[in-house]
Motif scaffolding. Structure first.
Motif, mmCIF file in Angstrom:
data_model
loop_
_atom_site.group_PDB
_atom_site.id
_atom_site.type_symbol
_atom_site.label_atom_id
_atom_site.label_comp_id
_atom_site.label_asym_id
_atom_site.label_seq_id
_atom_site.Cartn_x
_atom_site.Cartn_y
_atom_site.Cartn_z
ATOM 1 N N GLU A 78 0.806 -1.217 0.000
ATOM 2 C CA GLU A 78 0.000 0.000 0.000
ATOM 3 C C GLU A 78 0.841 1.271 0.000
ATOM 4 O O GLU A 78 0.409 2.312 -0.522
ATOM 5 N N VAL B 37 -14.267 -2.902 1.064
ATOM 6 C CA VAL B 37 -13.081 -2.080 1.335
ATOM 7 C C VAL B 37 -13.430 -0.601 1.255
ATOM 8 O O VAL B 37 -13.051 0.200 2.123
ATOM 9 N N TYR C 263 -5.410 1.945 -0.119
ATOM 10 C CA TYR C 263 -5.893 0.648 0.346
ATOM 11 C C TYR C 263 -5.828 -0.331 -0.826
ATOM 12 O O TYR C 263 -6.075 0.046 -1.970
ATOM 13 N N HIS C 264 -5.510 -1.582 -0.527
ATOM 14 C CA HIS C 264 -5.478 -2.609 -1.552
ATOM 15 C C HIS C 264 -6.655 -3.564 -1.372
ATOM 16 O O HIS C 264 -6.703 -4.319 -0.400
ATOM 17 N N VAL D 5 -7.336 -6.436 -2.435
ATOM 18 C CA VAL D 5 -6.740 -7.629 -3.033
ATOM 19 C C VAL D 5 -7.035 -8.824 -2.137
ATOM 20 O O VAL D 5 -6.546 -8.889 -1.005
ATOM 21 N N SER E 222 -2.275 -7.157 0.558
ATOM 22 C CA SER E 222 -3.292 -6.311 1.200
ATOM 23 C C SER E 222 -3.170 -6.392 2.723
ATOM 24 O O SER E 222 -4.132 -6.133 3.450
ATOM 25 N N THR F 46 -4.037 -3.137 4.546
ATOM 26 C CA THR F 46 -5.469 -2.859 4.441
ATOM 27 C C THR F 46 -6.266 -3.732 5.403
ATOM 28 O O THR F 46 -7.178 -3.258 6.096
ATOM 29 N N ARG F 47 -5.940 -5.008 5.452
ATOM 30 C CA ARG F 47 -6.652 -5.917 6.361
ATOM 31 C C ARG F 47 -6.455 -5.512 7.815
ATOM 32 O O ARG F 47 -7.382 -5.580 8.620
#
Length: 300
Positions: free
Chosen positions: A122, A202, A216-217, A219, A268, A271-272
Motif C-alpha cells: 500500500e 473495502v 488501500y489494496h 486484493v 493487502s 489494508t486488512r
C-alpha cells in the motif's frame, strides 16, 4: 453518511452502492442517462444527472455530501489518454469541494504496474511512465498535499463476479476470436483478484475509518498464475490452450499484450490490519468455473 458515488451503476460501483445502503448510509449516484437514473432510483438511490465532464456539477454534488467515492472511468481503450485526462479533472473538481474539510474522497486506481518485479504494498507509489497515462494516483497525491482527506482504493486486474466486465471477459473475447486460449511462455506471471462484493466492502470500511491511509489494496488473492486463468477460459469456452512466445504476444493479444504479460503480485496486509477487512467470497479460479461465467461478452 450521505455519500456521492460516481460510476454508481458500474460493475464495481453498483456493488459499492449496495454495500453502503446495506450499512445504512444515504447514497447519491451520478447517472449519465435516463436508464441509469431509473436503475439507481429502483435501488433507493438519490440521482444526480450529469457526467464526469460536468465539473461544476461534480463540485456541487460533492459539496452537498459527507463523503465521495469515485469509481467512474471511461474504459474505451482506444481513447485511454482522453479518458485519463477526464478522470484527472474530475478528481480535482471533487477534491475542490472537500478542501478545508475533513470529508473524505476515495478514488480508484489499480495495482497493475505498481511495483514491477516484486510484491506491491500500500505504501508504494507508481513509477512515472509516459506510456501509461492514467493519472488518478497523481491527482489524489496532489489533493492530499493540499490537506484534502484523499485516498485511493487500488483494484486488482480481475475484479470478478456475476456480470464481470473486466479483463477476464476481454481475455475470453480474444480467445473466441483466435480460437485458442493462450498464455505467454510458461504462464507463471502473476495476477491478483478480488470478488466485487469484497472490493465494495473495502470502500465502505475505508470511509467509515475516515480514509486515513494514503492507499488501500482491495486484493483478496495476491498471486494467481496467468496460465491458470487461461486454462479456466479455455475450459469455459471449450477451446484449446497453448503457450505462445513473447514475440507472438502482440499478434495474439493486440493492445492487451502488456496486461497478459504483466507480473503484478500485491499484498493487502496493511489494508486488512487497519480496516479489519477479511474477504469471504469465492476466489477467482473457483468463480471462473461457475456455469455461464463466459456466456456474455465484455462491453469494454
Amino acid at each position: 453518511m450521505r455519500v456521492f458515488v460516481t460510476g454508481a451503476t458500474g460493475f464495481v460501483g453498483s456493488a459499492i452502492v449496495a454495500e453502503l445502503l446495506g450499512a445504512g448510509h444515504q447514497v447519491v449516484g451520478l447517472a449519465r442517462s435516463d436508464k441509469s437514473a431509473m436503475a439507481l432510483e429502483a435501488a433507493g438511490v438519490e440521482v444526480r444527472l450529469g457526467s464526469l465532464e460536468d465539473l461544476g456539477g461534480l463540485t456541487d454534488a460533492a459539496s452537498a455530501s459527507d463523503a465521495v467515492i469515485h469509481t467512474a472511468f471511461g474504459h474505451d481503450f482506444t481513447r485511454f489518454a482522453e479518458s485519463s485526462a477526464v478522470d484527472r479533472h474530475a478528481i480535482a473538481a471533487l477534491g475542490e469541494a472537500l478542501t478545508g474539510s475533513s470529508r473524505p474522497l476515495l478514488a480508484t486506481a489499480g495495482v497493475a504496474f505498481l511495483a514491477p518485479g516484486r510484491i506491491a504494498v500500500e505504501s508504494d507509489t507508481p513509477p512515472v511512465d509516459p506510456g501509461y497515462p492514467r493519472q488518478s494516483e497523481a491527482a489524489i497525491a496532489a489533493l492530499a498535499a493540499r490537506g484534502v482527506r484523499a485516498s485511493l482504493v487500488r483494484l486488482p486486474p480481475s475484479v470478478h463476479g456475476p456480470g464481470d466486465r473486466g479483463f477476464v471477459p476481454m481475455l475470453a473475447d480474444i480467445a473466441r476470436q483466435k480460437g485458442v486460449s493462450a498464455y505467454i511462455g510458461e504462464g507463471n506471471n502473476r495476477w491478483t483478484g478480488v470478488h466485487r462484493s469484497d472490493a465494495a466492502r473495502v470502500y465502505r470500511l475505508a470511509l467509515e475509518h475516515c480514509a486515513t491511509e494514503r492507499a488501500y489494496h482491495a486484493v483478496a488473492e495476491a498471486s494467481i498464475p496467468f496460465r491458470a486463468i487461461a486454462e479456466k477460459v479455455a475450459a469455459g469456452l471449450g477451446l484449446p490452450i497453448r503457450s505462445i512466445s513473447a514475440d507472438e504476444a502482440e499478434d495474439h493479444f493486440g493492445w492487451f499484450a502488456p496486461f497478459a504479460a504483466m507480473d503484478t503480485p500485491a499484498s493487502s496486509e496493511r489494508t486488512r490490519a487497519v480496516l479489519g477487512w477479511q474477504p469471504d467470497q469465492v476466489g477467482l479460479l473457483t468463480d471462473l468455473s461457475s456455469p455461464g461465467y463466459f456466456d456474455g461478452e465484455t462491453t469494454g
